[in-house]
Motif scaffolding. Structure first.
Motif, PDB file in Angstrom:
ATOM      1  N   HIS A 104      16.868 -51.052 -62.256  1.00 22.59           N
ATOM      2  CA  HIS A 104      15.639 -50.397 -62.715  1.00 22.59           C
ATOM      3  C   HIS A 104      15.375 -50.697 -64.173  1.00 22.59           C
ATOM      4  O   HIS A 104      14.412 -50.220 -64.749  1.00 22.59           O
ATOM      5  N   LYS A 136      14.424 -52.029 -52.179  1.00 23.15           N
ATOM      6  CA  LYS A 136      15.355 -52.984 -52.809  1.00 23.15           C
ATOM      7  C   LYS A 136      16.755 -52.841 -52.229  1.00 23.15           C
ATOM      8  O   LYS A 136      17.377 -53.823 -51.818  1.00 23.15           O
ATOM      9  N   SER A 137      17.229 -51.590 -52.194  1.00 22.34           N
ATOM     10  CA  SER A 137      18.579 -51.381 -51.657  1.00 22.34           C
ATOM     11  C   SER A 137      18.628 -51.779 -50.197  1.00 22.34           C
ATOM     12  O   SER A 137      19.619 -52.346 -49.718  1.00 22.34           O
ATOM     13  N   THR A 138      17.566 -51.458 -49.483  1.00 18.60           N
ATOM     14  CA  THR A 138      17.522 -51.770 -48.061  1.00 18.60           C
ATOM     15  C   THR A 138      17.667 -53.267 -47.830  1.00 18.60           C
ATOM     16  O   THR A 138      18.479 -53.712 -47.008  1.00 18.60           O
ATOM     17  N   SER A 140      10.867 -47.012 -57.215  1.00 20.53           N
ATOM     18  CA  SER A 140      11.790 -46.322 -56.320  1.00 20.53           C
ATOM     19  C   SER A 140      11.216 -46.226 -54.909  1.00 20.53           C
ATOM     20  O   SER A 140      10.042 -45.940 -54.724  1.00 20.53           O
TER      21      SER A 140
HETATM   22  N1  LIG Z   1      19.518 -43.832 -44.732  1.00 22.17           N
HETATM   23  C1  LIG Z   1      18.184 -43.824 -44.633  1.00 22.17           C
HETATM   24  N2  LIG Z   1      17.578 -43.233 -43.597  1.00 22.17           N
HETATM   25  C2  LIG Z   1      16.237 -43.207 -43.497  1.00 22.17           C
HETATM   26  N3  LIG Z   1      15.398 -43.761 -44.389  1.00 22.17           N
HETATM   27  C3  LIG Z   1      15.937 -44.376 -45.455  1.00 22.17           C
HETATM   28  C4  LIG Z   1      17.360 -44.433 -45.642  1.00 22.17           C
HETATM   29  N4  LIG Z   1      17.610 -45.095 -46.788  1.00 22.17           N
HETATM   30  C5  LIG Z   1      16.407 -45.431 -47.292  1.00 22.17           C
HETATM   31  N5  LIG Z   1      15.395 -45.007 -46.505  1.00 22.17           N
HETATM   32  C6  LIG Z   1      13.959 -45.201 -46.747  1.00 22.17           C
HETATM   33  O1  LIG Z   1      13.697 -46.556 -46.884  1.00 22.17           O
HETATM   34  C7  LIG Z   1      12.799 -46.792 -47.943  1.00 22.17           C
HETATM   35  C8  LIG Z   1      13.405 -47.762 -48.918  1.00 22.17           C
HETATM   36  O2  LIG Z   1      14.550 -47.154 -49.482  1.00 22.17           O
HETATM   37  P1  LIG Z   1      15.512 -47.927 -50.476  1.00 22.17           P
HETATM   38  O3  LIG Z   1      16.697 -47.070 -50.688  1.00 22.17           O
HETATM   39  O4  LIG Z   1      15.754 -49.290 -49.977  1.00 22.17           O
HETATM   40  O5  LIG Z   1      14.628 -47.981 -51.789  1.00 22.17           O
HETATM   41  P2  LIG Z   1      15.003 -48.551 -53.235  1.00 22.17           P
HETATM   42  O6  LIG Z   1      13.992 -49.546 -53.574  1.00 22.17           O
HETATM   43  O7  LIG Z   1      16.416 -48.964 -53.273  1.00 22.17           O
HETATM   44  O8  LIG Z   1      14.789 -47.263 -54.111  1.00 22.17           O
HETATM   45  P3  LIG Z   1      15.610 -46.787 -55.411  1.00 22.17           P
HETATM   46  O9  LIG Z   1      15.121 -47.632 -56.508  1.00 22.17           O
HETATM   47  O10 LIG Z   1      15.201 -45.370 -55.577  1.00 22.17           O
HETATM   48  O11 LIG Z   1      17.054 -46.963 -55.111  1.00 22.17           O
HETATM   49  C9  LIG Z   1      12.486 -45.438 -48.549  1.00 22.17           C
HETATM   50  O12 LIG Z   1      11.243 -44.996 -48.040  1.00 22.17           O
HETATM   51  C10 LIG Z   1      13.568 -44.551 -48.048  1.00 22.17           C
HETATM   52  O13 LIG Z   1      13.105 -43.241 -47.852  1.00 22.17           O
END
Ligand SMILES: Nc1ncnc2c1ncn2[C@@H]1O[C@H](COP(=O)(O)OP(=O)(O)OP(=O)(O)O)[C@@H](O)[C@H]1O
Ligand SMILES: [Mg+2]
Lengths: 258, 296
Positions: A205, A43-45, A39
């Protein structure tokens, strides 16, 4: 229809915070690529930069190159709205439009973009609902509210809505995480069918899910909180799960299997 | 509650007395709060009912009658109140709704939004007489126009605008961002997302706010007293300088002796106004409920 995605040296920022650094990867047409990783690793980013959805978040921007069959999505004059017509998205929580019927939800993309031809709309709705394996369950109640369906059906409705606009690529961000095992299985089967026509990228996940549905798997990780996430390893799913080349990948996968 | 063990038995006398005192205080306060309302309502219904039960009340104006001569009705005032309310809504609602859309969908968190928000806060605090005098100064003193129903509407717009804008804002905030993202992901431009997805989703809430805002300004009196002359005849043109309305009909009869027919007309007008506002409130509830049912 399906298109090849190339990402080169992608950095993504939320304001002054760098969330992702140096991601390069290729997604071949008509394949399913899974993004896995802990997490917060981005990934989402990364997924959202593939259709410029990150831009709806104030302060978010990306550097680097993302191209679709060689066309730079971030090139000058490229309209993010047009990009999103080519690259559709399905979200973690089912989000049908509550003010619209099942029919209108599926037809939304076409209707709102100006298609008025009733026959064309009817055909598209049926094709998309069949494509999302939902037609038989809802064909008798197309005028009921989209939100009247179960969670799993709503998610398939959202997939139908996404494929109704005939995108080239479908992005899915943990599409099953809010669903029961049976609905999950239905969606996984569906992903297998979608890749005959579309390029699919899915964040999950669930390791079994990644190994079941994907052809390629990309493992993301982050060294520590506050540091940007990075792409650690990308390879054929079989290789990643049976014989990963990096220790970190193996630890993550086996850790998850317990 | 168990009273079997010693420590759980009824409290000592002192505590029981305090409990009694507080209880009495609370009940008496509630009574004091409710009593005047009930009293007003009961006397208005009792005194006004005979007047509004006659058929001519709803079909005739007061032309040719006097406070001493019976007959006629409140049609001129009912139509006047509805017309001024309609003109007010036609001007205020688009501005308020678009202002709210600007604040929530386009300028959220910017300096502009804060400035507009601050202005709306101030606007929502101004007394109706100040709004009336502002319009008077602007239209009549500065521009040299005469008094008119439209001028009264404009003052009411100033009063209705902030309430509708705020309620619309709240409703737009309730629309989850996931729906906006879903629309963007379909390749919809922002304005279409707002018009076709966000507003329909918030529609019943917005409509409820509009109706309640209208109900609130319908009974305002100061702008009507200052900006339009009371007329006993039915006038329809919004630019007319004379127009009857329910609040000013009440005001015009406030000195009539109890024994005259004009006296019961005042009560009738008050009851009619209350019914009108109550009708709008019920309508608002109906709209809110209809919206909620559709979500299921
Ligand atoms: N809207 C936002 N504003 C600021 N920071 C963000 C935002 N969305 C995500 N982040 C930050 O960017 C980083 C990557 O987030 P992301 O959502 O891409 O993770 P992820 O791998 O998708 O996690 P998860 O598996 O929990 O969904 C994290 O540190 C998060 O705090
Ligand atoms: Mg995520």
């Amino acid at each position: 229809m399906a298109k090849r995605i190339e990402v080169e040296d992608l950095d993504v920022y939320y304001g002054s915070f760098q969330a992702v650094a140096g991601v390069s990867l290729v997604v071949e047409p008509r394949t399913v690529t899974a993004f896995i990783g802990p997490s917060g690793c981005g990934k989402s980013t990364v997924l959202r930069t593939l259709n410029r959805m990150h831009e709806v978040i104030p302060g978010a921007y990306a550097k680097g190159r993302v191209s679709l069959d060689g066309v730079d999505l971030y090139g000058p004059g490229v309209d993010p709205v047009a990009v999103r017509r080519l690259v559709g998205m399905v979200f973690q929580r089912p989000n049908p439009f509550p003010s619209m019927s099942i029919y209108d939800n599926v037809a939304a993309g076409l209707k709102l973009n100006g298609t008025r031809n009733k026959q064309e709309l009817d055909e598209t709705v049926e094709r998309s609902l069949r494509g999302a394996n939902l037609w038989n369950e809802v064909k008798d109640r197309l005028n009921r509210a989209g939100t009247s369906l179960s969670g799993g059906q709503q998610q398939r409705l959202c997939i139908a809505r996404a494929i109704a606009v005939r995108p080239d690529v479908i992005l899915m961000d943990e599409p099953c995480s809010a669903l029961d095992p049976i609905s999950t299985l239905a969606i996984e089967d569906l992903i297998g069918e979608l890749k005959e026509q579309y390029t699919v990228v899915i964040v999950t996940h669930n390791m079994q899910q990644a190994s079941r549905v994907s052809d390629r798997t990309a493992f993301f990780n982050l060294e520590a909180q506050g540091l940007p996430g990075r792409l650690i390893e990308i390879n054929d799913t079989e290789t990643i799960f049976s014989n990963p080349s990096l220790k970190a990948t193996e630890d993550y996968i086996t850790g998850r299997f317990g | 509650m168990s009273t079997t063990t010693g420590t759980l038995t009824s409290p000592r006398g002192g505590r029981r007395a305090v409990d009694l005192v507080v209880r009495v205080l609370v009940y008496v306060s509630a009574l004091i709060a409710i009593a005047p309302l009930v009293w007003i309502l009961v006397s208005i219904v009792a005194e006004g009912l005979p007047a509004i039960l006659s058929a001519s009340w709803w079909t005739q104006d007061l032309a040719g009658t006097t406070d001493r001569r019976a007959g006629g009705g409140a049609l001129h005032a009912i139509i006047g109140t509805l017309e001024i309310g309609l003109v007010t809504a036609v001007v205020a609602v688009p501005v308020a709704v678009m202002g709210a859309i600007f604040l929530i969908e386009y300028a959220r968190g910017t300096r502009w939004a804060r400035l507009v928000s601050f202005t709306v806060d101030i606007l929502s605090g101004i007394p109706s007489i100040v709004a009336a005098l502002f319009v008077y100064t602007l239209l009549i003193t500065l521009l040299g126009l005469g008094r008119s129903a439209v001028a009264a509407s404009l003052a009411l717009v100033l009063l209705m605008l902030p309430t509708v804008l705020r309620s619309t804002e709240e409703m737009l905030k309730l629309v989850p961002d996931s729906l906006r993202e879903a629309a963007y992901a379909l390749g919809l431009p922002k304005w279409k997302t707002v018009v076709q997805v966000v507003i329909p989703t918030a529609f019943s809430g917005i409509a409820t706010g509009v109706i309640l805002g209208l109900a609130r300004v319908m009974g305002e009196t100061a702008p009507l007293l200052i900006l339009v002359a009371y007329a006993r005849n039915l006038y329809l043109s919004p630019t007319t300088s004379n127009m009857g309305t329910l609040p000013t009909m009440i005001n015009s009869g406030r000195n009539v002796a109890e024994t005259l027919p004009g006296y019961s007309r005042v009560w009738g007008a008050a009851l009619t106004l209350i019914l009108l506002v109550m009708g709008l409130n019920l309508l608002a509830r109906g709209v809110a409920r209809a919206g909620r049912l559709k979500d299921r």
